[in-house]
Design a protein around this motif. Structure first.
Motif, PDB file in Angstrom:
ATOM      1  N   THR A  29       5.472  35.829  10.983  1.00 44.77           N
ATOM      2  CA  THR A  29       4.892  36.657   9.935  1.00 44.77           C
ATOM      3  C   THR A  29       6.016  37.363   9.188  1.00 44.77           C
ATOM      4  OG1 THR A  29       4.700  38.618  11.355  1.00 44.77           O
ATOM      5  CG2 THR A  29       2.846  37.053  11.356  1.00 44.77           C
ATOM      6  N   GLN A  30       5.758  37.713   7.943  1.00 47.63           N
ATOM      7  CA  GLN A  30       6.766  38.405   7.150  1.00 47.63           C
ATOM      8  C   GLN A  30       7.140  39.765   7.756  1.00 47.63           C
ATOM      9  OE1 GLN A  30       6.121  38.052   2.956  1.00 47.63           O
ATOM     10  NE2 GLN A  30       7.406  39.799   2.443  1.00 47.63           N
ATOM     11  N   PRO A  31       6.182  40.565   8.242  1.00 47.73           N
ATOM     12  CA  PRO A  31       6.553  41.834   8.877  1.00 47.73           C
ATOM     13  C   PRO A  31       7.461  41.647  10.091  1.00 47.73           C
ATOM     14  CG  PRO A  31       4.236  41.858   8.301  1.00 47.73           C
ATOM     15  CD  PRO A  31       4.714  40.460   8.081  1.00 47.73           C
ATOM     16  N   ALA A  32       7.195  40.616  10.888  1.00 51.23           N
ATOM     17  CA  ALA A  32       8.035  40.364  12.067  1.00 51.23           C
ATOM     18  C   ALA A  32       9.453  40.004  11.659  1.00 51.23           C
ATOM     19  CB  ALA A  32       7.418  39.251  12.913  1.00 51.23           C
ATOM     20  N   MET A  33       9.567  39.192  10.582  1.00 54.70           N
ATOM     21  CA  MET A  33      10.888  38.827  10.079  1.00 54.70           C
ATOM     22  C   MET A  33      11.623  40.070   9.581  1.00 54.70           C
ATOM     23  SD  MET A  33      13.046  36.331   9.494  1.00 54.70           S
ATOM     24  CE  MET A  33      12.018  34.870   9.666  1.00 54.70           C
ATOM     25  N   SER A  34      10.939  40.947   8.869  1.00 56.13           N
ATOM     26  CA  SER A  34      11.553  42.190   8.368  1.00 56.13           C
ATOM     27  C   SER A  34      11.994  43.085   9.516  1.00 56.13           C
ATOM     28  CB  SER A  34      10.558  42.942   7.471  1.00 56.13           C
ATOM     29  OG  SER A  34      10.241  42.178   6.318  1.00 56.13           O
ATOM     30  N   GLN A  35      11.207  43.120  10.591  1.00 51.93           N
ATOM     31  CA  GLN A  35      11.575  43.915  11.753  1.00 51.93           C
ATOM     32  C   GLN A  35      12.846  43.387  12.401  1.00 51.93           C
ATOM     33  OE1 GLN A  35       8.187  43.995  14.366  1.00 51.93           O
ATOM     34  NE2 GLN A  35       6.927  45.211  12.947  1.00 51.93           N
ATOM     35  N   HIS A  36      12.987  42.057  12.466  1.00 51.93           N
ATOM     36  CA  HIS A  36      14.212  41.464  13.006  1.00 51.93           C
ATOM     37  C   HIS A  36      15.424  41.922  12.200  1.00 51.93           C
ATOM     38  CE1 HIS A  36      12.544  37.787  15.427  1.00 51.93           C
ATOM     39  NE2 HIS A  36      12.006  38.934  15.800  1.00 51.93           N
ATOM     40  N   LEU A  37      15.293  41.859  10.870  1.00 43.51           N
ATOM     41  CA  LEU A  37      16.413  42.230  10.014  1.00 43.51           C
ATOM     42  C   LEU A  37      16.742  43.720  10.149  1.00 43.51           C
ATOM     43  CD1 LEU A  37      18.520  41.615   7.867  1.00 43.51           C
ATOM     44  CD2 LEU A  37      16.732  41.913   6.127  1.00 43.51           C
ATOM     45  N   SER A  38      15.717  44.557  10.150  1.00 43.54           N
ATOM     46  CA  SER A  38      15.945  46.006  10.270  1.00 43.54           C
ATOM     47  C   SER A  38      16.629  46.344  11.583  1.00 43.54           C
ATOM     48  CB  SER A  38      14.612  46.751  10.171  1.00 43.54           C
ATOM     49  OG  SER A  38      14.020  46.564   8.901  1.00 43.54           O
ATOM     50  N   ALA A  39      16.198  45.698  12.664  1.00 45.26           N
ATOM     51  CA  ALA A  39      16.797  45.953  13.966  1.00 45.26           C
ATOM     52  C   ALA A  39      18.261  45.512  13.994  1.00 45.26           C
ATOM     53  CB  ALA A  39      16.006  45.227  15.052  1.00 45.26           C
ATOM     54  N   LEU A  40      18.553  44.367  13.370  1.00 48.80           N
ATOM     55  CA  LEU A  40      19.932  43.875  13.352  1.00 48.80           C
ATOM     56  C   LEU A  40      20.820  44.780  12.499  1.00 48.80           C
ATOM     57  CD1 LEU A  40      21.889  41.676  14.269  1.00 48.80           C
ATOM     58  CD2 LEU A  40      21.233  40.332  12.268  1.00 48.80           C
ATOM     59  N   GLU A  41      20.313  45.204  11.336  1.00 49.44           N
ATOM     60  CA  GLU A  41      21.091  46.108  10.473  1.00 49.44           C
ATOM     61  C   GLU A  41      21.364  47.430  11.183  1.00 49.44           C
ATOM     62  OE1 GLU A  41      20.134  44.859   5.878  1.00 49.44           O
ATOM     63  OE2 GLU A  41      18.624  46.085   6.920  1.00 49.44           O
ATOM     64  N   ALA A  42      20.405  47.909  11.971  1.00 49.35           N
ATOM     65  CA  ALA A  42      20.610  49.146  12.733  1.00 49.35           C
ATOM     66  C   ALA A  42      21.689  48.947  13.782  1.00 49.35           C
ATOM     67  CB  ALA A  42      19.297  49.571  13.386  1.00 49.35           C
ATOM     68  N   GLU A  43      21.703  47.762  14.391  1.00 47.99           N
ATOM     69  CA  GLU A  43      22.708  47.463  15.407  1.00 47.99           C
ATOM     70  C   GLU A  43      24.100  47.336  14.787  1.00 47.99           C
ATOM     71  OE1 GLU A  43      23.728  46.979  19.371  1.00 47.99           O
ATOM     72  OE2 GLU A  43      21.682  47.298  18.597  1.00 47.99           O
ATOM     73  N   VAL A  44      24.175  46.671  13.619  1.00 55.20           N
ATOM     74  CA  VAL A  44      25.456  46.497  12.922  1.00 55.20           C
ATOM     75  C   VAL A  44      25.930  47.817  12.330  1.00 55.20           C
ATOM     76  CG1 VAL A  44      26.573  45.333  10.961  1.00 55.20           C
ATOM     77  CG2 VAL A  44      25.034  44.060  12.462  1.00 55.20           C
ATOM     78  N   GLY A  45      24.978  48.635  11.892  1.00 59.20           N
ATOM     79  CA  GLY A  45      25.328  49.929  11.322  1.00 59.20           C
ATOM     80  C   GLY A  45      25.544  49.913   9.827  1.00 59.20           C
ATOM     81  N   GLN A  46      25.251  48.764   9.190  1.00 60.75           N
ATOM     82  CA  GLN A  46      25.410  48.636   7.743  1.00 60.75           C
ATOM     83  C   GLN A  46      24.321  47.715   7.192  1.00 60.75           C
ATOM     84  OE1 GLN A  46      29.414  47.698   6.232  1.00 60.75           O
ATOM     85  NE2 GLN A  46      30.219  48.103   8.290  1.00 60.75           N
ATOM     86  N   PRO A  47      23.938  47.927   5.924  1.00 62.21           N
ATOM     87  CA  PRO A  47      22.997  46.980   5.299  1.00 62.21           C
ATOM     88  C   PRO A  47      23.629  45.601   5.175  1.00 62.21           C
ATOM     89  CG  PRO A  47      23.158  49.015   4.032  1.00 62.21           C
ATOM     90  CD  PRO A  47      24.284  49.045   5.024  1.00 62.21           C
ATOM     91  N   LEU A  48      22.846  44.594   5.445  1.00 64.25           N
ATOM     92  CA  LEU A  48      23.323  43.210   5.326  1.00 64.25           C
ATOM     93  C   LEU A  48      22.818  42.544   4.050  1.00 64.25           C
ATOM     94  CD1 LEU A  48      22.782  42.106   9.038  1.00 64.25           C
ATOM     95  CD2 LEU A  48      24.915  42.825   7.933  1.00 64.25           C
ATOM     96  N   PHE A  49      21.800  43.147   3.413  1.00 65.16           N
ATOM     97  CA  PHE A  49      21.257  42.609   2.169  1.00 65.16           C
ATOM     98  C   PHE A  49      20.918  43.750   1.214  1.00 65.16           C
ATOM     99  CE2 PHE A  49      20.150  39.392   5.310  1.00 65.16           C
ATOM    100  CZ  PHE A  49      20.524  38.210   4.681  1.00 65.16           C
ATOM    101  N   ASN A  50      20.989  43.453  -0.067  1.00 59.15           N
ATOM    102  CA  ASN A  50      20.431  44.313  -1.099  1.00 59.15           C
ATOM    103  C   ASN A  50      19.132  43.676  -1.579  1.00 59.15           C
ATOM    104  OD1 ASN A  50      22.502  46.308  -1.257  1.00 59.15           O
ATOM    105  ND2 ASN A  50      23.787  44.831  -2.348  1.00 59.15           N
ATOM    106  N   ARG A  51      18.059  44.459  -1.679  1.00 58.54           N
ATOM    107  CA  ARG A  51      16.776  43.942  -2.135  1.00 58.54           C
ATOM    108  C   ARG A  51      16.711  44.073  -3.651  1.00 58.54           C
ATOM    109  NH1 ARG A  51      17.942  45.557   3.151  1.00 58.54           N
ATOM    110  NH2 ARG A  51      16.213  45.029   4.573  1.00 58.54           N
ATOM    111  N   ILE A  52      16.807  42.942  -4.379  1.00 60.05           N
ATOM    112  CA  ILE A  52      16.838  42.955  -5.840  1.00 60.05           C
ATOM    113  C   ILE A  52      15.825  41.934  -6.366  1.00 60.05           C
ATOM    114  CG2 ILE A  52      18.250  42.579  -7.907  1.00 60.05           C
ATOM    115  CD1 ILE A  52      20.705  43.263  -6.210  1.00 60.05           C
ATOM    116  N   SER A  53      14.835  42.430  -7.111  1.00 61.55           N
ATOM    117  CA  SER A  53      13.836  41.554  -7.758  1.00 61.55           C
ATOM    118  C   SER A  53      13.269  40.521  -6.781  1.00 61.55           C
ATOM    119  CB  SER A  53      14.456  40.832  -8.969  1.00 61.55           C
ATOM    120  OG  SER A  53      14.913  41.769  -9.910  1.00 61.55           O
ATOM    121  N   ARG A  54      12.796  41.013  -5.656  1.00 64.38           N
ATOM    122  CA  ARG A  54      12.180  40.181  -4.632  1.00 64.38           C
ATOM    123  C   ARG A  54      13.154  39.203  -3.984  1.00 64.38           C
ATOM    124  NH1 ARG A  54       6.141  38.556  -6.906  1.00 64.38           N
ATOM    125  NH2 ARG A  54       5.389  40.698  -7.263  1.00 64.38           N
ATOM    126  N   LYS A  55      14.430  39.332  -4.271  1.00 65.90           N
ATOM    127  CA  LYS A  55      15.432  38.477  -3.664  1.00 65.90           C
ATOM    128  C   LYS A  55      16.295  39.286  -2.712  1.00 65.90           C
ATOM    129  CE  LYS A  55      16.027  34.671  -6.926  1.00 65.90           C
ATOM    130  NZ  LYS A  55      17.017  33.878  -7.683  1.00 65.90           N
TER     131      LYS A  55
END
Length: 293
Positions: A29-55
């Motif tokens: 599911t899309q929410p589960a995928m977003s949770q994976h990314l948020s958890a990884l970014e929290a672990e890394v300590g930095q944003p890994l993506f910029n959200r721009i125009s749905r990309k």
């Protein structure tokens, strides 16, 4: 603790620049995928993506992280597959999909290969690609390339469809294509399907129009179709690799042999399995079997 699946989700988002497309590829599911990314970014300590125009546009840290992590993930997956292959008490299982006629002619002769066990899946091209997407099969042979995320194709070989008729059918000498088409229109036709697969291509290729024929029988099996020709029920188009025995027994014959329709076949598999030793070895075995006949 970092979850290994977070890395896989990150790589998928990076490839597709989209959380939704990555979720489709990983069947999450899309929410589960977003949770994976948020958890990884929290672990890394930095944003890994910029959200721009749905990309999802990777940050500089995201690009760096991708280049660091991909070789490690691929190496780990390959090592896991190697260990599974080397320690398995039985031969590895290949879930293989194709048309039943292709399986009988090309795959059954190599079933004595002791390196594999087969679970066969038969169906039309559309059915086989769905089975591959849903991970019900590992490898398929198909004549159609569907644009599907996560699916990769490699050319197998090019078969040729030729007109086949009962051995006793008399073929006149035609002065031109108009005479030939008129004669063909008067014959009893047998077809693999109601939509006249291959027959439509034959008419478009050589007469630049749609066929006007109405088949006397629809028989969705090439072996049964050829057998019907041998019984004198009509004419049809059959791949050349199927008709050798019928010609040797003088039950059927190829006609108008200058008029052939090429049909390329492909091996298809999920991209995530492209480095699998079993898949690679199986593809090579199938290619060798096709080249040797």
């Amino acid at each position: 603790m970092v979850d290994f699946e977070w890395y896989r989700s990150f790589i998928s988002i990076y490839k597709h620049n989209s959380v939704s497309e990555a979720a489709k590829e990983r069947m999450m599911t899309q929410p589960a995928m977003s949770q994976h990314l948020s958890a990884l970014e929290a672990e890394v300590g930095q944003p890994l993506f910029n959200r721009i125009s749905r990309k999802m546009i990777p940050t500089e840290r995201g690009k760096e992280f991708y280049s660091e992590i991909v070789p490690l993930i691929e190496a780990l997956e390959n090592k896991t597959l190697e260990l599974k292959l080397n320690t398995s008490p039985t031969c590895p299982v290949i879930r293989f999909g194709s048309a039943i006629e292709f399986f009988q002619e090309r795959i059954q002769p190599i079933l004595n290969n002791e390196n594999f066990r087969f679970i066969a899946h038969f169906g039309l091209a559309s059915e086989l690609i769905e089975a591959l997407k849903e991970d019900k099969v590992d490898l398929i042979v198909t004549s159609k390339k569907y644009q599907q995320l996560g699916i990769e194709y490699t050319s197998l070989f090019e078969e040729e469809f030729v007109l086949v008729a009962p051995n006793e059918l008399l073929i006149p000498d035609f002065q031109n294509k108009v005479e030939m088409e008129n004669w063909l229109n008067k014959q009893n036709w047998l077809s693999y399907g109601l939509d006249l697969p291959i027959i439509r291509r034959f008419w478009r290729e050589f007469f630049n129009k749609r066929p006007q024929i109405r088949p006397v029988h629809i028989i969705p099996n090439l072996h049964a179709l050829l057998n019907s020709v041998e019984m004198g029920l009509g004419i049809t188009l059959i791949p050349t690799y199927l008709i050798e025995c019928a010609m040797n027994d003088q039950k059927a014959k190829m006609i108008l042999t200058n008029y052939k329709i090429p049909n390329e076949l492909f091996l298809a598999y999920q991209v995530k399995h492209k480095s699998s030793p079993e898949i690679i070895e199986m593809m090579n075995t199938i290619k060798e079997a096709c080249e040797s006949r």
